[in-house]
Design a protein around this motif. Structure first.
Motif, PDB file in Angstrom:
ATOM      1  N   GLY A   1      32.671  45.147  10.309  1.00  0.00           N
ATOM      2  CA  GLY A   1      32.773  45.697  11.643  1.00  0.00           C
ATOM      3  C   GLY A   1      33.935  46.727  11.711  1.00  0.00           C
ATOM      4  O   GLY A   1      34.346  47.261  12.647  1.00  0.00           O
ATOM      5  N   ASP A   2      34.441  47.370  10.568  1.00  0.00           N
ATOM      6  CA  ASP A   2      35.465  47.964  10.562  1.00  0.00           C
ATOM      7  C   ASP A   2      34.706  49.534  10.249  1.00  0.00           C
ATOM      8  O   ASP A   2      34.769  50.019   9.096  1.00  0.00           O
ATOM      9  N   TYR A   3      34.020  50.081  11.442  1.00  0.00           N
ATOM     10  CA  TYR A   3      33.025  50.985  11.231  1.00  0.00           C
ATOM     11  C   TYR A   3      33.716  52.420  10.704  1.00  0.00           C
ATOM     12  O   TYR A   3      33.300  53.314  10.147  1.00  0.00           O
ATOM     13  N   LYS A   4      34.942  52.527  11.521  1.00  0.00           N
ATOM     14  CA  LYS A   4      35.782  53.727  10.932  1.00  0.00           C
ATOM     15  C   LYS A   4      36.060  53.887   9.600  1.00  0.00           C
ATOM     16  O   LYS A   4      35.902  54.907   8.996  1.00  0.00           O
ATOM     17  N   LYS A   5      36.659  52.897   8.959  1.00  0.00           N
ATOM     18  CA  LYS A   5      37.052  52.828   7.676  1.00  0.00           C
ATOM     19  C   LYS A   5      35.842  52.956   6.885  1.00  0.00           C
ATOM     20  O   LYS A   5      35.842  53.712   5.661  1.00  0.00           O
ATOM     21  N   SER A   6      34.898  52.278   7.225  1.00  0.00           N
ATOM     22  CA  SER A   6      33.469  52.282   6.397  1.00  0.00           C
ATOM     23  C   SER A   6      33.062  53.902   6.336  1.00  0.00           C
ATOM     24  O   SER A   6      32.392  54.366   5.348  1.00  0.00           O
ATOM     25  N   GLY A   7      32.993  54.584   7.578  1.00  0.00           N
ATOM     26  CA  GLY A   7      32.436  55.731   7.629  1.00  0.00           C
ATOM     27  C   GLY A   7      33.398  56.953   6.714  1.00  0.00           C
ATOM     28  O   GLY A   7      32.685  57.592   5.882  1.00  0.00           O
ATOM     29  N   THR A   8      34.595  56.581   6.471  1.00  0.00           N
ATOM     30  CA  THR A   8      35.411  57.184   5.705  1.00  0.00           C
ATOM     31  C   THR A   8      35.314  57.030   4.337  1.00  0.00           C
ATOM     32  O   THR A   8      34.999  57.898   3.225  1.00  0.00           O
TER      33      THR A   8
END
Length: 245
Positions: A138-145
């Motif tokens: 659910g850590d979408y920001k870090k995942s996208g990066t």
């Protein structure tokens, strides 16, 4: 040795007796006296020879015992050295086996990606898996990066299309629909035949729907059905299109 000493004493006493006999030569003849003396000397010489031989035998026995002890000591050393050599050889064998296993882990592995076999490096696999784990957590920001960094580092990777797809989904999960559309369009442009292309187009339609752009959403759904008719995403698109009427 005690027996030899007793014999020597007896011989000496006999010699003294012979001396007495010589002093009383009047009682015996000269020949008898000489024979008696010679006999005593012969016995003395025999005893001395016997003593010398006994001493030599004792020395030889001592030497043999020393040799046996030295041989036993050397055998012990040989056993110790043999054991050390065997242990060293085993350690060397274990080292090479471990080194070979480590090198094999560093070598590219053949894996199935989107239905195709591909050669993937260990670091490449780990980086992709870590980025995907962030998305699932659910850590979408870090995942996208993380997925963006992955593509920059491994632009030719078999996982690159999937990474691009997950970037679009990460934006969508953050409600950044414009960037979600841009990310999925980049996937369609570069990898139109990838298995995730149909899902990417469905994600584009969903993003347009969230942006209240029904026209663009409908167009995206129609394109999906036309270009990827036999996919589960196309079936979902048909169901959504029915709601537009």
């Amino acid at each position: 040795m005690a027996m030899i000493k007793k014999t020597l004493i007896a011989a000496l006493m006999a010699a003294f007796s012979c001396a007495s006999l010589s002093a009383h030569a009047a009682l015996f003849g000269d020949d008898e006296a000489r024979r008696a003396i010679l006999d005593v000397r012969t016995k003395v010489d025999a005893l001395q020879q016997s003593k010398a031989e006994s001493t030599a035998v004792l020395e030889l026995a001592n030497q043999n015992e020393q040799l046996r002890q030295e041989i036993a000591r050397l055998r012990g050393q040989i056993e110790v050295l043999s054991n050390e050599v065997a242990n060293a050889q085993q350690r060397q064998k274990d080292f090479y086996v471990d080194l070979d296993n480590r090198l094999r882990k560093l070598e590219p592995q053949i894996v199935a990606v989107d239905g195709q076999e591909a050669s993937v490096e260990l670091s490449e696999q780990r980086m992709y898996d870590n980025a995907l784990a962030l998305f699932k957590a659910g850590d979408y920001k870090k995942s996208g990066t993380a997925f963006t960094d992955f593509i920059q580092r491994y632009p030719q990777s078999a996982y690159a299309p999937s990474a691009q797809y997950w970037i679009g989904n990460a934006y969508y999960a953050q409600r950044d629909y414009k960037n979600a559309i841009a990310a999925q369009q980049a996937l369609l442009k570069k990898y139109p035949a990838n298995p995730k292309a149909a899902d990417a187009m469905l994600n584009i339609a969903s993003s347009y729907t969230e942006l209240k752009d029904r026209t663009a959403a409908k167009k995206a759904l129609e394109s999906l059905v036309a270009q990827y008719p036999n996919t589960p995403a196309a079936q979902t698109a048909k169901e959504r299109l029915a709601n537009f009427k």
